[in-house]
Write a protein that holds these residues in place. Structure first.
Motif, short mmCIF file in Angstrom:
data_model
loop_
_atom_site.label_atom_id
_atom_site.label_comp_id
_atom_site.label_asym_id
_atom_site.label_seq_id
_atom_site.Cartn_x
_atom_site.Cartn_y
_atom_site.Cartn_z
N ASN A 21 49.01 43.93 44.50
CA ASN A 21 47.70 43.75 45.13
C ASN A 21 47.56 42.39 45.81
OD1 ASN A 21 45.55 46.07 44.53
ND2 ASN A 21 46.97 45.96 42.80
N LYS A 105 40.34 41.58 30.29
CA LYS A 105 41.03 42.86 30.47
C LYS A 105 40.23 43.97 29.78
CE LYS A 105 45.65 40.74 30.32
NZ LYS A 105 46.91 40.68 29.58
N PRO A 106 40.23 45.19 30.35
CA PRO A 106 40.77 45.56 31.66
C PRO A 106 39.86 45.04 32.78
CG PRO A 106 39.66 47.43 30.68
CD PRO A 106 39.62 46.33 29.64
N PHE A 107 40.46 44.73 33.91
CA PHE A 107 39.69 44.17 35.02
C PHE A 107 40.05 44.90 36.31
CE2 PHE A 107 43.56 41.77 34.41
CZ PHE A 107 44.14 41.81 35.68
N SER A 108 39.17 44.78 37.28
CA SER A 108 39.41 45.36 38.60
C SER A 108 40.23 44.37 39.42
CB SER A 108 38.06 45.63 39.29
OG SER A 108 38.17 45.55 40.68
N THR A 109 41.27 44.85 40.09
CA THR A 109 42.07 43.96 40.93
C THR A 109 41.23 43.40 42.09
OG1 THR A 109 42.92 45.90 42.11
CG2 THR A 109 44.33 44.96 40.39
N ASN A 110 40.25 44.18 42.54
CA ASN A 110 39.35 43.67 43.59
C ASN A 110 38.54 42.48 43.09
OD1 ASN A 110 40.12 45.45 45.61
ND2 ASN A 110 38.63 47.00 45.02
N GLU A 111 38.10 42.56 41.83
CA GLU A 111 37.36 41.44 41.26
C GLU A 111 38.26 40.22 41.11
OE1 GLU A 111 34.56 40.13 37.46
OE2 GLU A 111 35.57 42.08 37.41
#
Length: 234
Positions: A21, A105-111
Motif C-alpha cells: 500500500n 491493530k487491526p487498522f485500515s491501510t487508508n488511515e
C-alpha cells in the motif's frame, strides 16, 4: 520526490500488506522484522519516517523508540507506532516513548497512509526553515546564510541547495542521480557530471572555513556529508 519509510513489523503478512500500500501511494519502503534489523537500517540510511510495531523479537518497539529519541542523529525521526494494545495506558506509554502517532491493530491501510502524510506534513515546514548545524558548520534557510564560528560563506543558489540537502541528510551516501532528483528536481534534464561541478564549487567555498573535507567522495557510489572531525582525521 518520494519519502523513504522504514516498516518495522515481524508479522510478514502485515508487513507485506503495509509495504504494498505504501509503494502504491508512491513511498519508498524498507522492511525490518526485528529491533536489531531496524537499527541497522536506520544506521545505514536515515528514513523520513518509521512505522514501528510495539511487539518485536529481542527488544520492544517502545524501547527502540526511546533509544532513538536519546540520540542526536535520530531524536527528530518521525515514528508511528503500531500495536495490538488498545489500553489507554499503553497508548500513553507509546507516546511518552517518543512516538508521533499511534495506531491500534487491526487498522485500515487508508488511515495509516493518512497519518503518515499528516506526520510528514507537520515535520516538513520545520525541517525546511530550521537552522541546521553539522560539525560546527551552520546553514540558515530563512536568511540564506552559511557560517562557521561567525565567518560567513558565500554560496550560489545551487550550491546553497546542495549543501542544505547534504546537511539535512548527514552521513548518507547519495548517488549523482539521487542528488539531481532531490536538488535540481525530477524535470530538469541535465548530465550527472553537473553534480561534480557544483560539488567542486561547494568545496572551494567551504575551504574558507576549513570545512571542505566534510563533503566526501564515496568511490563508485556518490557523495556524502560527514562530521568535520571525522573528515579531517581520515
Amino acid at each position: 520526490m518520494s519519502s523513504r519509510i522504514l516498516v518495522v513489523e515481524d508479522e510478514s503478512a502485515i508487513a507485506e500488506l503495509i509495504s504494498i500500500n505504501l509503494r502504491h501511494a508512491g513511498f519508498e519502503v524498507t522492511l525490518a522484522a526485528s529491533a536489531d534489523q531496524a537499527q541497522y537500517e536506520v544506521d545505514r540510511m536515515l528514513p523520513e519516517l518509521v512505522v514501528l510495531d510495539w511487539m518485536l523479537p529481542g527488544q520492544s518497539g517502545v524501547a527502540l523508540a526511546r533509544q532513538w529519541r536519546s540520540s542526536s542523529r535520530t531524536k527528530e525521526l518521525p515514528v508511528i507506532m503500531l500495536t495490538a494494545r488498545a489500553d489507554e495506558m499503553d497508548k500513553i506509554a507509546g507516546l511518552d516513548a517518543g512516538a508521533d502517532d499511534y495506531l491500534t491493530k487491526p487498522f485500515s491501510t487508508n488511515e495509516l497512509l493518512a497519518r503518515i502524510r499528516a506526520v510528514l506534513r507537520r515535520r516538513a515546514p520545520e525541517a525546511l526553515d530550521a537552522v541546521v548545524e553539522v560539525g560546527g558548520l551552520s546553514i540558515d534557510p530563512g536568511t540564506r546564510r552559511v557560517s562557521r564560528d561567525g565567518t560567513e560563506v558565500k554560496l550560489g543558489p545551487t550550491e546553497f541547495r546542495l549543501l542544505h540537502f547534504f546537511m539535512t541528510h548527514p552521513e548518507r551516501v547519495h548517488s549523482r542521480s539521487q542528488l539531481l532528483d532531490r536538488v535540481w528536481g525530477d524535470h530538469v534534464f541535465i548530465e550527472e557530471r553537473t553534480v561534480d561541478v557544483h560539488v567542486k564549487r561547494l568545496r572551494e567555498a567551504l575551504e574558507k572555513v576549513h570545512c571542505q573535507r566534510m563533503i566526501e567522495t564515496v568511490r563508485g557510489a556518490g557523495y556524502r556529508l560527514t562530521q568535520q572531525q571525522t573528515a579531517l582525521s581520515s
